[in-house]
Motif scaffolding. Sequence first.
Motif, PDB file in Angstrom:
ATOM      1  N   ALA A  49       0.841  -1.191   0.000  1.00  0.00           N
ATOM      2  CA  ALA A  49       0.000   0.000   0.000  1.00  0.00           C
ATOM      3  C   ALA A  49       0.875   1.240   0.000  1.00  0.00           C
ATOM      4  O   ALA A  49       2.069   1.179   0.305  1.00  0.00           O
ATOM      5  CB  ALA A  49      -0.920   0.013   1.213  1.00  0.00           C
ATOM      6  N   GLN A  51       0.678   4.807   1.859  1.00  0.00           N
ATOM      7  CA  GLN A  51       0.024   5.671   2.829  1.00  0.00           C
ATOM      8  C   GLN A  51       0.463   7.099   2.563  1.00  0.00           C
ATOM      9  O   GLN A  51       1.659   7.372   2.433  1.00  0.00           O
ATOM     10  CB  GLN A  51       0.394   5.254   4.255  1.00  0.00           C
ATOM     11  CG  GLN A  51      -0.138   3.897   4.652  1.00  0.00           C
ATOM     12  CD  GLN A  51       0.146   3.549   6.106  1.00  0.00           C
ATOM     13  OE1 GLN A  51       0.994   4.157   6.747  1.00  0.00           O
ATOM     14  NE2 GLN A  51      -0.576   2.571   6.629  1.00  0.00           N
ATOM     15  N   THR A  52      -0.485   8.008   2.478  1.00  0.00           N
ATOM     16  CA  THR A  52      -0.176   9.391   2.133  1.00  0.00           C
ATOM     17  C   THR A  52      -0.885  10.378   3.053  1.00  0.00           C
ATOM     18  O   THR A  52      -1.958  10.091   3.588  1.00  0.00           O
ATOM     19  CB  THR A  52      -0.566   9.707   0.677  1.00  0.00           C
ATOM     20  OG1 THR A  52      -1.952   9.397   0.470  1.00  0.00           O
ATOM     21  CG2 THR A  52       0.283   8.905  -0.298  1.00  0.00           C
ATOM     22  N   ARG A  59      -4.633   8.988   3.630  1.00  0.00           N
ATOM     23  CA  ARG A  59      -5.242   8.024   2.719  1.00  0.00           C
ATOM     24  C   ARG A  59      -4.315   6.818   2.588  1.00  0.00           C
ATOM     25  O   ARG A  59      -3.091   6.953   2.652  1.00  0.00           O
ATOM     26  CB  ARG A  59      -5.452   8.670   1.356  1.00  0.00           C
ATOM     27  CG  ARG A  59      -5.994   7.742   0.269  1.00  0.00           C
ATOM     28  CD  ARG A  59      -6.144   8.497  -1.039  1.00  0.00           C
ATOM     29  NE  ARG A  59      -6.554   7.625  -2.137  1.00  0.00           N
ATOM     30  CZ  ARG A  59      -6.699   8.027  -3.394  1.00  0.00           C
ATOM     31  NH1 ARG A  59      -6.464   9.293  -3.728  1.00  0.00           N
ATOM     32  NH2 ARG A  59      -7.073   7.188  -4.337  1.00  0.00           N
ATOM     33  N   GLU A  60      -4.897   5.651   2.399  1.00  0.00           N
ATOM     34  CA  GLU A  60      -4.121   4.458   2.088  1.00  0.00           C
ATOM     35  C   GLU A  60      -4.613   3.892   0.761  1.00  0.00           C
ATOM     36  O   GLU A  60      -5.802   3.589   0.604  1.00  0.00           O
ATOM     37  CB  GLU A  60      -4.241   3.397   3.184  1.00  0.00           C
ATOM     38  CG  GLU A  60      -3.411   2.151   2.876  1.00  0.00           C
ATOM     39  CD  GLU A  60      -3.287   1.202   4.057  1.00  0.00           C
ATOM     40  OE1 GLU A  60      -2.714   1.615   5.088  1.00  0.00           O
ATOM     41  OE2 GLU A  60      -3.776   0.053   3.948  1.00  0.00           O
ATOM     42  N   THR A  61      -3.693   3.753  -0.196  1.00  0.00           N
ATOM     43  CA  THR A  61      -4.001   3.243  -1.533  1.00  0.00           C
ATOM     44  C   THR A  61      -3.372   1.867  -1.688  1.00  0.00           C
ATOM     45  O   THR A  61      -2.155   1.721  -1.539  1.00  0.00           O
ATOM     46  CB  THR A  61      -3.436   4.185  -2.616  1.00  0.00           C
ATOM     47  OG1 THR A  61      -3.965   5.510  -2.415  1.00  0.00           O
ATOM     48  CG2 THR A  61      -3.792   3.699  -4.005  1.00  0.00           C
ATOM     49  N   HIS A  77       4.525  10.489   1.793  1.00  0.00           N
ATOM     50  CA  HIS A  77       4.198   9.129   1.388  1.00  0.00           C
ATOM     51  C   HIS A  77       5.049   8.103   2.121  1.00  0.00           C
ATOM     52  O   HIS A  77       6.211   8.344   2.433  1.00  0.00           O
ATOM     53  CB  HIS A  77       4.338   8.958  -0.129  1.00  0.00           C
ATOM     54  CG  HIS A  77       5.657   9.409  -0.683  1.00  0.00           C
ATOM     55  ND1 HIS A  77       5.956  10.746  -0.858  1.00  0.00           N
ATOM     56  CD2 HIS A  77       6.743   8.717  -1.105  1.00  0.00           C
ATOM     57  CE1 HIS A  77       7.170  10.857  -1.368  1.00  0.00           C
ATOM     58  NE2 HIS A  77       7.679   9.641  -1.515  1.00  0.00           N
ATOM     59  N   VAL A  80       4.301   0.749   1.965  1.00  0.00           N
ATOM     60  CA  VAL A  80       4.015  -0.346   2.889  1.00  0.00           C
ATOM     61  C   VAL A  80       4.146  -1.666   2.145  1.00  0.00           C
ATOM     62  O   VAL A  80       3.525  -1.858   1.091  1.00  0.00           O
ATOM     63  CB  VAL A  80       2.595  -0.208   3.489  1.00  0.00           C
ATOM     64  CG1 VAL A  80       2.251  -1.413   4.350  1.00  0.00           C
ATOM     65  CG2 VAL A  80       2.493   1.087   4.289  1.00  0.00           C
ATOM     66  N   ARG A 148      -0.194  12.191  10.868  1.00  0.00           N
ATOM     67  CA  ARG A 148      -1.391  11.420  10.498  1.00  0.00           C
ATOM     68  C   ARG A 148      -2.492  11.575  11.538  1.00  0.00           C
ATOM     69  O   ARG A 148      -3.653  11.842  11.193  1.00  0.00           O
ATOM     70  CB  ARG A 148      -1.018   9.945  10.348  1.00  0.00           C
ATOM     71  CG  ARG A 148      -2.177   9.019   9.995  1.00  0.00           C
ATOM     72  CD  ARG A 148      -1.849   7.592  10.381  1.00  0.00           C
ATOM     73  NE  ARG A 148      -1.618   7.456  11.813  1.00  0.00           N
ATOM     74  CZ  ARG A 148      -0.932   6.452  12.372  1.00  0.00           C
ATOM     75  NH1 ARG A 148      -0.396   5.509  11.616  1.00  0.00           N
ATOM     76  NH2 ARG A 148      -0.777   6.403  13.683  1.00  0.00           N
TER      77      ARG A 148
END
Length: 241
Positions: A49, A51-52, A59-61, A77, A80, A148
């Motif tokens: 992923a 994480q930003t 947000r986690e993409t 950023h 992960v 965060r």
Amino acid sequence: MTASSFPGGTSLSHLDVYGDQAPDGICGGSPHMHLVSTEAYVVVSGEGALQTIDATGFRETALAAGDVVWFTPGTIHRAVNRGDLRVVVLMSNAGLPEAGDAVMTFPSEVVADGAAYADAAALGGEDGRAERAARRRDLAVAGFEVLRDAVLTGDRAPLDAFHVAAGALVRGRAAAWADLVRERPLAQAERSLALAEAVASGSVAHLAHARVHEAAASTGERGFGMCGRLRTYDVTDREDA
């Protein structure tokens, strides 16, 4: 800087995202941001992923083979790794990130002190580099968690303060960045514009100079980057190509 016709004035590297755990139990790299450059991931294998933290919050993409994601300057950023995550990285403004365009999310008192930041970021000699890379990653994660948690509650003050501190940290070396942009991405865009205008005027003389170029990969063990182990590529044009 040596001329390069590699698309977009970008740089290219192959990244094996760190697989060891940070203190929060998550495997991955050192959270950081770029002040001028945009970065792209092309995922080639594994899963994980991104994480930003940006103007919209946290947000986690999800990332899996075949995914493409990119993020603009100011996006904090964290890569992960949830299973053999490997990524091809494209960076805009080739040469600029290496000139100090990135700032890691160390705790605020470290980012505010140039000497303390340099000491925390340094990897030193070959011996013990893996351990030092892990220590700086863990310190960056500690600062990332503060940012965060704040944005998740709607508090942007710590993020805004980090932006200001990061800008102050790199201001002294940023004076040379404009030349790097002019010498590669801007020069390449101007060359493309000139070619388009030449074709429109009826000239195709430049086609006689077409060449194939091959990138030279760095040799030996992969280097220790912020997000993982890196294999870099020299994408400058070589006369013998």
